[in-house]
Design a protein around this motif. Structure first.
Motif, mmCIF file in Angstrom:
data_model
loop_
_atom_site.group_PDB
_atom_site.id
_atom_site.type_symbol
_atom_site.label_atom_id
_atom_site.label_comp_id
_atom_site.label_asym_id
_atom_site.label_seq_id
_atom_site.Cartn_x
_atom_site.Cartn_y
_atom_site.Cartn_z
ATOM 1 N N LEU A 30 0.764 2.611 -11.784
ATOM 2 C CA LEU A 30 1.685 1.689 -11.117
ATOM 3 C C LEU A 30 2.992 2.376 -10.717
ATOM 4 N N ILE A 31 3.482 3.264 -11.553
ATOM 5 C CA ILE A 31 4.707 4.005 -11.227
ATOM 6 C C ILE A 31 4.471 4.893 -10.009
ATOM 7 N N ALA A 32 3.329 5.565 -9.953
ATOM 8 C CA ALA A 32 3.021 6.438 -8.815
ATOM 9 C C ALA A 32 2.892 5.633 -7.528
ATOM 10 N N VAL A 33 2.242 4.489 -7.602
ATOM 11 C CA VAL A 33 2.088 3.644 -6.412
ATOM 12 C C VAL A 33 3.447 3.126 -5.962
ATOM 13 N N ARG A 34 4.258 2.730 -6.891
ATOM 14 C CA ARG A 34 5.585 2.205 -6.546
ATOM 15 C C ARG A 34 6.480 3.302 -5.967
ATOM 16 N N ALA A 35 6.316 4.546 -6.426
ATOM 17 C CA ALA A 35 7.174 5.640 -5.971
ATOM 18 C C ALA A 35 6.964 5.961 -4.497
ATOM 19 N N VAL A 36 5.755 5.763 -3.995
ATOM 20 C CA VAL A 36 5.474 6.105 -2.590
ATOM 21 C C VAL A 36 5.317 4.849 -1.733
ATOM 22 N N ARG A 37 5.899 3.763 -2.158
ATOM 23 C CA ARG A 37 5.729 2.478 -1.491
ATOM 24 C C ARG A 37 6.196 2.490 -0.039
ATOM 25 N N ASN A 38 7.231 3.237 0.290
ATOM 26 C CA ASN A 38 7.791 3.219 1.639
ATOM 27 C C ASN A 38 7.162 4.241 2.583
ATOM 28 N N LEU A 39 6.254 5.047 2.105
ATOM 29 C CA LEU A 39 5.576 6.024 2.957
ATOM 30 C C LEU A 39 4.239 5.431 3.386
ATOM 31 N N ASP A 40 4.072 5.190 4.675
ATOM 32 C CA ASP A 40 2.940 4.410 5.176
ATOM 33 C C ASP A 40 1.577 4.973 4.806
ATOM 34 N N VAL A 41 1.232 6.131 5.337
ATOM 35 C CA VAL A 41 -0.109 6.688 5.117
ATOM 36 C C VAL A 41 -0.288 7.120 3.669
ATOM 37 N N VAL A 42 0.729 7.750 3.117
ATOM 38 C CA VAL A 42 0.656 8.218 1.733
ATOM 39 C C VAL A 42 0.493 7.028 0.794
ATOM 40 N N ASN A 43 1.177 5.946 1.085
ATOM 41 C CA ASN A 43 1.078 4.748 0.251
ATOM 42 C C ASN A 43 -0.352 4.231 0.217
ATOM 43 N N THR A 44 -1.001 4.169 1.359
ATOM 44 C CA THR A 44 -2.377 3.685 1.417
ATOM 45 C C THR A 44 -3.305 4.590 0.612
ATOM 46 N N VAL A 45 -3.159 5.883 0.779
ATOM 47 C CA VAL A 45 -3.997 6.842 0.053
ATOM 48 C C VAL A 45 -3.763 6.725 -1.445
ATOM 49 N N VAL A 46 -2.503 6.650 -1.857
ATOM 50 C CA VAL A 46 -2.179 6.555 -3.286
ATOM 51 C C VAL A 46 -2.674 5.231 -3.867
ATOM 52 N N GLU A 47 -2.592 4.150 -3.089
ATOM 53 C CA GLU A 47 -3.115 2.871 -3.574
ATOM 54 C C GLU A 47 -4.621 2.929 -3.784
ATOM 55 N N ILE A 48 -5.335 3.557 -2.869
ATOM 56 C CA ILE A 48 -6.791 3.692 -3.006
ATOM 57 C C ILE A 48 -7.130 4.553 -4.213
ATOM 58 N N ILE A 49 -6.440 5.673 -4.356
ATOM 59 C CA ILE A 49 -6.676 6.554 -5.508
ATOM 60 C C ILE A 49 -6.311 5.830 -6.807
ATOM 61 N N GLY A 50 -5.217 5.073 -6.791
ATOM 62 C CA GLY A 50 -4.805 4.314 -7.972
ATOM 63 C C GLY A 50 -5.830 3.266 -8.348
ATOM 64 N N LEU A 51 -6.379 2.584 -7.349
ATOM 65 C CA LEU A 51 -7.395 1.564 -7.609
ATOM 66 C C LEU A 51 -8.658 2.187 -8.212
ATOM 67 N N ILE A 52 -9.079 3.305 -7.658
ATOM 68 C CA ILE A 52 -10.257 4.002 -8.189
ATOM 69 C C ILE A 52 -9.988 4.481 -9.615
ATOM 70 N N THR A 53 -8.811 5.045 -9.839
ATOM 71 C CA THR A 53 -8.455 5.536 -11.174
ATOM 72 C C THR A 53 -8.389 4.388 -12.182
ATOM 73 N N PHE A 54 -7.812 3.257 -11.773
ATOM 74 C CA PHE A 54 -7.756 2.093 -12.654
ATOM 75 C C PHE A 54 -9.161 1.631 -13.027
ATOM 76 N N GLY A 55 -10.052 1.597 -12.051
ATOM 77 C CA GLY A 55 -11.434 1.212 -12.330
ATOM 78 C C GLY A 55 -12.103 2.169 -13.302
ATOM 79 N N LEU A 56 -11.896 3.459 -13.096
ATOM 80 C CA LEU A 56 -12.484 4.448 -14.000
ATOM 81 C C LEU A 56 -11.890 4.356 -15.407
#
Length: 84
Positions: A30-56
């Motif tokens: 959540l901290i990593a996702v929040r840190a890149v919240r204002n960066l458009d493309v990076v935010n999407t990539v980090v959210e997807i990676i965060g979601l996958i990591t949370f699931g794992l």
């Protein structure tokens, strides 16, 4: 009976450690996702990676708890003499 109590205590402590590790990992995600919240493309990539990591993380925590429960049940049966 003291061995049975030791098994119960050890199982409780290990479950607590597993869930605390899961919580810490989730907070880090959540901290990593929040840190890149204002960066458009990076935010999407980090959210997807965060979601996958949370699931794992969740999948792994549940599997570890289930394995611990099976092992503890076998140990309890051995201690209490309920082996069939």
């Amino acid at each position: 009976m003291s061995r049975y109590r030791d098994v119960q205590t050890a199982v409780r402590v290990e479950k607590l450690r597993i869930w605390l590790a899961w919580l810490a990992g989730t907070i880090i995600i959540l901290i990593a996702v929040r840190a890149v919240r204002n960066l458009d493309v990076v935010n999407t990539v980090v959210e997807i990676i965060g979601l996958i990591t949370f699931g794992l993380l969740s999948f792994t925590a549940v599997r570890m708890i289930n394995a611990l429960n099976r092992r503890a049940a076998a140990e309890r049966r051995e201690i209490l003499g309920d082996d069939m």
